[in-house]
Design a protein around this motif. Structure first.
Motif, PDB file in Angstrom:
ATOM      1  N   VAL A  88       0.837  -1.207   0.000  1.00 37.68           N
ATOM      2  CA  VAL A  88       0.000   0.000   0.000  1.00 37.68           C
ATOM      3  C   VAL A  88       0.867   1.250   0.000  1.00 37.68           C
ATOM      4  CG1 VAL A  88      -1.615   1.356   1.377  1.00 37.68           C
ATOM      5  CG2 VAL A  88      -2.011  -1.086   1.060  1.00 37.68           C
ATOM      6  N   LEU A  89       1.872   1.287   0.872  1.00 40.95           N
ATOM      7  CA  LEU A  89       2.728   2.470   0.987  1.00 40.95           C
ATOM      8  C   LEU A  89       3.525   2.712  -0.290  1.00 40.95           C
ATOM      9  CD1 LEU A  89       4.015   1.940   4.640  1.00 40.95           C
ATOM     10  CD2 LEU A  89       2.341   3.627   3.872  1.00 40.95           C
ATOM     11  N   ASN A  90       4.155   1.656  -0.811  1.00 40.53           N
ATOM     12  CA  ASN A  90       4.926   1.821  -2.043  1.00 40.53           C
ATOM     13  C   ASN A  90       4.018   2.032  -3.246  1.00 40.53           C
ATOM     14  OD1 ASN A  90       8.026   1.386  -1.683  1.00 40.53           O
ATOM     15  ND2 ASN A  90       7.052  -0.050  -0.275  1.00 40.53           N
ATOM     16  N   GLY A  91       2.786   1.518  -3.166  1.00 41.59           N
ATOM     17  CA  GLY A  91       1.814   1.779  -4.228  1.00 41.59           C
ATOM     18  C   GLY A  91       1.476   3.257  -4.333  1.00 41.59           C
ATOM     19  N   LEU A  92       1.417   3.941  -3.193  1.00 43.38           N
ATOM     20  CA  LEU A  92       1.205   5.387  -3.209  1.00 43.38           C
ATOM     21  C   LEU A  92       2.339   6.092  -3.947  1.00 43.38           C
ATOM     22  CD1 LEU A  92       0.032   6.028   0.473  1.00 43.38           C
ATOM     23  CD2 LEU A  92      -1.357   6.291  -1.594  1.00 43.38           C
ATOM     24  N   VAL A  93       3.556   5.622  -3.703  1.00 48.62           N
ATOM     25  CA  VAL A  93       4.719   6.218  -4.368  1.00 48.62           C
ATOM     26  C   VAL A  93       4.652   5.967  -5.875  1.00 48.62           C
ATOM     27  CG1 VAL A  93       7.231   6.251  -4.501  1.00 48.62           C
ATOM     28  CG2 VAL A  93       6.114   5.938  -2.292  1.00 48.62           C
ATOM     29  N   SER A  94       4.330   4.737  -6.251  1.00 49.63           N
ATOM     30  CA  SER A  94       4.260   4.399  -7.675  1.00 49.63           C
ATOM     31  C   SER A  94       3.173   5.192  -8.391  1.00 49.63           C
ATOM     32  CB  SER A  94       4.012   2.901  -7.846  1.00 49.63           C
ATOM     33  OG  SER A  94       5.158   2.169  -7.479  1.00 49.63           O
ATOM     34  N   ALA A  95       2.036   5.358  -7.724  1.00 48.87           N
ATOM     35  CA  ALA A  95       0.966   6.156  -8.315  1.00 48.87           C
ATOM     36  C   ALA A  95       1.420   7.600  -8.508  1.00 48.87           C
ATOM     37  CB  ALA A  95      -0.277   6.098  -7.429  1.00 48.87           C
ATOM     38  N   GLY A  96       2.137   8.129  -7.512  1.00 45.56           N
ATOM     39  CA  GLY A  96       2.660   9.479  -7.654  1.00 45.56           C
ATOM     40  C   GLY A  96       3.655   9.588  -8.797  1.00 45.56           C
ATOM     41  N   ALA A  97       4.485   8.559  -8.942  1.00 44.94           N
ATOM     42  CA  ALA A  97       5.457   8.561 -10.042  1.00 44.94           C
ATOM     43  C   ALA A  97       4.754   8.545 -11.387  1.00 44.94           C
ATOM     44  CB  ALA A  97       6.393   7.366  -9.905  1.00 44.94           C
ATOM     45  N   GLU A 174       4.692  -2.512 -13.457  1.00 49.75           N
ATOM     46  CA  GLU A 174       4.756  -1.249 -12.725  1.00 49.75           C
ATOM     47  C   GLU A 174       5.496  -0.191 -13.538  1.00 49.75           C
ATOM     48  OE1 GLU A 174       6.215   0.373  -8.310  1.00 49.75           O
ATOM     49  OE2 GLU A 174       6.333  -1.761  -8.814  1.00 49.75           O
ATOM     50  N   THR A 175       6.622  -0.574 -14.113  1.00 50.06           N
ATOM     51  CA  THR A 175       7.404   0.373 -14.921  1.00 50.06           C
ATOM     52  C   THR A 175       6.600   0.858 -16.121  1.00 50.06           C
ATOM     53  OG1 THR A 175       9.473  -0.682 -14.238  1.00 50.06           O
ATOM     54  CG2 THR A 175       9.539   0.672 -16.224  1.00 50.06           C
ATOM     55  N   ASN A 176       5.937  -0.060 -16.797  1.00 50.49           N
ATOM     56  CA  ASN A 176       5.128   0.318 -17.960  1.00 50.49           C
ATOM     57  C   ASN A 176       3.991   1.251 -17.565  1.00 50.49           C
ATOM     58  OD1 ASN A 176       6.690  -1.219 -19.703  1.00 50.49           O
ATOM     59  ND2 ASN A 176       5.393  -3.037 -19.509  1.00 50.49           N
ATOM     60  N   ALA A 177       3.372   0.987 -16.424  1.00 46.68           N
ATOM     61  CA  ALA A 177       2.270   1.842 -15.973  1.00 46.68           C
ATOM     62  C   ALA A 177       2.763   3.243 -15.634  1.00 46.68           C
ATOM     63  CB  ALA A 177       1.585   1.212 -14.759  1.00 46.68           C
ATOM     64  N   ILE A 178       3.931   3.326 -15.009  1.00 47.43           N
ATOM     65  CA  ILE A 178       4.504   4.643 -14.702  1.00 47.43           C
ATOM     66  C   ILE A 178       4.826   5.387 -15.993  1.00 47.43           C
ATOM     67  CG2 ILE A 178       6.510   5.809 -13.706  1.00 47.43           C
ATOM     68  CD1 ILE A 178       6.539   3.598 -11.550  1.00 47.43           C
ATOM     69  N   GLY A 181       1.815   6.780 -17.579  1.00 49.33           N
ATOM     70  CA  GLY A 181       1.073   7.760 -16.804  1.00 49.33           C
ATOM     71  C   GLY A 181      -0.218   7.224 -16.235  1.00 49.33           C
ATOM     72  N   ASP A 182      -0.237   5.950 -15.810  1.00 54.43           N
ATOM     73  CA  ASP A 182      -1.439   5.293 -15.287  1.00 54.43           C
ATOM     74  C   ASP A 182      -1.260   4.995 -13.801  1.00 54.43           C
ATOM     75  OD1 ASP A 182      -3.565   3.621 -14.652  1.00 54.43           O
ATOM     76  OD2 ASP A 182      -3.506   2.550 -16.570  1.00 54.43           O
ATOM     77  N   PRO A 183      -1.666   5.914 -12.913  1.00 59.04           N
ATOM     78  CA  PRO A 183      -1.451   5.710 -11.476  1.00 59.04           C
ATOM     79  C   PRO A 183      -2.122   4.458 -10.922  1.00 59.04           C
ATOM     80  CG  PRO A 183      -1.990   8.004 -11.924  1.00 59.04           C
ATOM     81  CD  PRO A 183      -2.232   7.232 -13.193  1.00 59.04           C
ATOM     82  N   ASP A 184      -3.344   4.152 -11.370  1.00 63.60           N
ATOM     83  CA  ASP A 184      -4.051   2.978 -10.837  1.00 63.60           C
ATOM     84  C   ASP A 184      -3.320   1.687 -11.176  1.00 63.60           C
ATOM     85  OD1 ASP A 184      -6.025   4.559  -9.722  1.00 63.60           O
ATOM     86  OD2 ASP A 184      -7.383   4.379 -11.434  1.00 63.60           O
ATOM     87  N   ALA A 185      -2.849   1.581 -12.406  1.00 63.56           N
ATOM     88  CA  ALA A 185      -2.137   0.369 -12.817  1.00 63.56           C
ATOM     89  C   ALA A 185      -0.791   0.259 -12.105  1.00 63.56           C
ATOM     90  CB  ALA A 185      -1.931   0.359 -14.329  1.00 63.56           C
ATOM     91  N   ALA A 186      -0.115   1.386 -11.901  1.00 60.97           N
ATOM     92  CA  ALA A 186       1.166   1.363 -11.190  1.00 60.97           C
ATOM     93  C   ALA A 186       0.963   0.912  -9.751  1.00 60.97           C
ATOM     94  CB  ALA A 186       1.808   2.745 -11.230  1.00 60.97           C
ATOM     95  N   ARG A 187      -0.065   1.455  -9.101  1.00 57.70           N
ATOM     96  CA  ARG A 187      -0.366   1.071  -7.717  1.00 57.70           C
ATOM     97  C   ARG A 187      -0.699  -0.419  -7.633  1.00 57.70           C
ATOM     98  NH1 ARG A 187      -4.341   4.078  -7.215  1.00 57.70           N
ATOM     99  NH2 ARG A 187      -3.372   5.884  -6.204  1.00 57.70           N
ATOM    100  N   ALA A 188      -1.531  -0.897  -8.557  1.00 58.17           N
ATOM    101  CA  ALA A 188      -1.952  -2.304  -8.540  1.00 58.17           C
ATOM    102  C   ALA A 188      -0.769  -3.240  -8.742  1.00 58.17           C
ATOM    103  CB  ALA A 188      -3.016  -2.546  -9.604  1.00 58.17           C
TER     104      ALA A 188
END
Length: 220
Positions: A88-97, A174-178, A181-188
């Motif tokens: 959850v915590l790192n997902g927040l970071v990935s979504a922000g990225a 995760e890299t592809n989602a970042i 520009g897809d925060p939901d996919a990066a978080r997931a």
């Protein structure tokens, strides 16, 4: 254990206690002997006291007035909860990225992902997380992530090479989602990867006899 020079002594004590828990040498309810910890690590009581305070803050030990410090509940559910929180915590970071990463950061993430191999997987993965956290987490989120890493020892994952290929797809997603520009996919992607890490760790600790298998809760 001899003193390790160049290593933060408080962190050394924290890591040592985590290792004792993960190897079953300390179990839920066991008392932490501060003097034994100081002697075994070759440090003074000061970093031991600091480590106990951090471990209590992180929910790993509990202290009882005039009685000492004791290992908090540690079972299969607690371990999986720990990895869920990490995700959850790192997902927040990935979504922000995904919402704000620069082209330079995305290029670096792609480069790190391309370097992932079984023999170096967890060192590279650690660098991947460090980059994201430094670039896209505020100080309070960084502190929470640091606290969530106690039961994610790099030494364990470095020895558990089979986990790397299973986790690779999650890092690629995760890299592809970042990059997209897809925060939901990066978080997931981050959260599903962390959940897999939890299952791998649990299976290993059950195999070692440190934890009992998780018993699914059925209908009443």
């Amino acid at each position: 254990m001899p003193k390790r020079y160049g290593v933060n002594e408080r962190e050394q004590v924290v890591g040592h206690v985590a290792q004792l828990i993960l190897t079953g040498k300390l179990r839920s309810g066991d008392r932490l002997d501060r003097n034994d910890l100081a002697a075994s690590l070759g440090v003074s009581r000061v970093p031991v006291q600091e480590a106990v305070a951090q471990l209590e803050h992180d929910g790993i030990v509990t202290t009882r007035y005039h009685r000492g410090a004791f290992i908090a509940r540690f079972d299969a559910r607690v371990l999986l909860e720990h990895y869920h929180l990490f995700g959850v915590l790192n997902g927040l970071v990935s979504a922000g990225a995904a919402a704000e990463a620069t082209g330079e950061t995305i290029a670096r993430l792609k480069d790190l992902t391309a370097q992932l191999r079984p023999e170096n997987f967890h060192d590279i993965a650690w660098e991947y997380r460090r980059l994201l956290t430094e670039q896209h987490a505020g100080p309070r989120l960084q502190a929470a992530i640091d606290a969530s890493q106690t039961f994610i020892p790099r030494a364990f994952w470095a020895d558990h090479l089979l986990a790397g290929p299973a986790l690779l797809q999650h890092y690629e997603n995760e890299t592809n989602a970042i990059a997209d520009g897809d925060p939901d996919a990066a978080r997931a992607a981050c959260q599903t990867g962390a959940a897999l890490m939890g299952r791998v760790m649990l299976a290993e600790l059950v195999r070692r006899g440190v934890l009992a298998p998780l018993i699914p809760s059925g209908p009443d």
